[in-house]
Scaffold this motif. Structure first.
Motif, PDB file in Angstrom:
ATOM      1  N   GLY A  43      25.207  48.074  45.816  1.00 34.02           N
ATOM      2  CA  GLY A  43      26.329  47.309  45.271  1.00 34.02           C
ATOM      3  C   GLY A  43      26.203  46.072  44.933  1.00 34.02           C
ATOM      4  N   ASP A  44      26.561  45.383  44.038  1.00 37.46           N
ATOM      5  CA  ASP A  44      26.567  43.910  43.563  1.00 37.46           C
ATOM      6  C   ASP A  44      26.730  43.000  44.785  1.00 37.46           C
ATOM      7  OD1 ASP A  44      25.178  44.728  41.282  1.00 37.46           O
ATOM      8  OD2 ASP A  44      27.300  44.288  40.132  1.00 37.46           O
ATOM      9  N   ASP A  45      28.018  43.423  45.252  1.00 34.35           N
ATOM     10  CA  ASP A  45      28.698  42.402  46.290  1.00 34.35           C
ATOM     11  C   ASP A  45      28.326  42.644  47.797  1.00 34.35           C
ATOM     12  OD1 ASP A  45      29.972  44.598  46.462  1.00 34.35           O
ATOM     13  OD2 ASP A  45      32.031  43.744  46.104  1.00 34.35           O
ATOM     14  N   GLY A  46      27.770  43.927  47.848  1.00 36.19           N
ATOM     15  CA  GLY A  46      27.139  44.312  49.367  1.00 36.19           C
ATOM     16  C   GLY A  46      28.288  45.147  49.946  1.00 36.19           C
ATOM     17  N   GLU A  47      29.405  45.581  49.221  1.00 34.33           N
ATOM     18  CA  GLU A  47      30.689  46.093  49.820  1.00 34.33           C
ATOM     19  C   GLU A  47      30.306  47.665  49.664  1.00 34.33           C
ATOM     20  OE1 GLU A  47      33.423  44.955  51.405  1.00 34.33           O
ATOM     21  OE2 GLU A  47      32.333  42.745  51.405  1.00 34.33           O
ATOM     22  N   THR A  48      30.568  48.513  50.587  1.00 33.19           N
ATOM     23  CA  THR A  48      30.509  49.898  50.426  1.00 33.19           C
ATOM     24  C   THR A  48      31.470  50.395  49.644  1.00 33.19           C
ATOM     25  OG1 THR A  48      31.353  50.374  52.680  1.00 33.19           O
ATOM     26  CG2 THR A  48      29.102  50.140  52.602  1.00 33.19           C
ATOM     27  N   ASN A  49      32.660  49.661  49.425  1.00 38.03           N
ATOM     28  CA  ASN A  49      33.722  50.272  48.551  1.00 38.03           C
ATOM     29  C   ASN A  49      33.544  50.270  47.176  1.00 38.03           C
ATOM     30  OD1 ASN A  49      35.204  51.037  51.093  1.00 38.03           O
ATOM     31  ND2 ASN A  49      36.082  49.035  51.130  1.00 38.03           N
TER      32      ASN A  49
END
Length: 94
Positions: A43-49
């Motif tokens: 994910g672009d922001d490193g968030e798994t959500n």
């Protein structure tokens, strides 16, 4: 129902058959999406959500409840393999 939900997940997230992607029906009829950890980490922001957010944007939660017979959407988590994955290989026994 699970097959239709998995097909939807693959289509929305652009996943091919080489990627582990499953929809599980948990207790209480909750839909849980499981994806390869490598996909979650991309994910672009490193968030798994990010995957759960994208699925919600495309109406996954509503379709789970209205069309596929689930009672709720529990989100997205890393893919869990069965107990076979933990078995030692022939090479590791020596």
């Amino acid at each position: 129902a699970v097959e239709m939900a998995e097909e939807f997940v693959r289509e929305v997230l652009g996943l091919d058959e080489t990627v582990n992607a499953r929809v599980r029906m948990l207790s209480g009829g909750k839909a849980m999406v499981e994806l390869d950890n490598s996909i979650l980490e991309s994910g672009d922001d490193g968030e798994t959500n990010w995957a759960a957010d994208l699925l919600r944007d495309f109406g996954f939660e509503e379709r789970c409840i209205d069309e596929w017979g689930f009672n709720s959407f529990g989100g997205v988590r890393g893919f869990k393999t069965g107990s076979v994955a933990a078995m030692p290989t022939e090479d590791s026994k020596h």
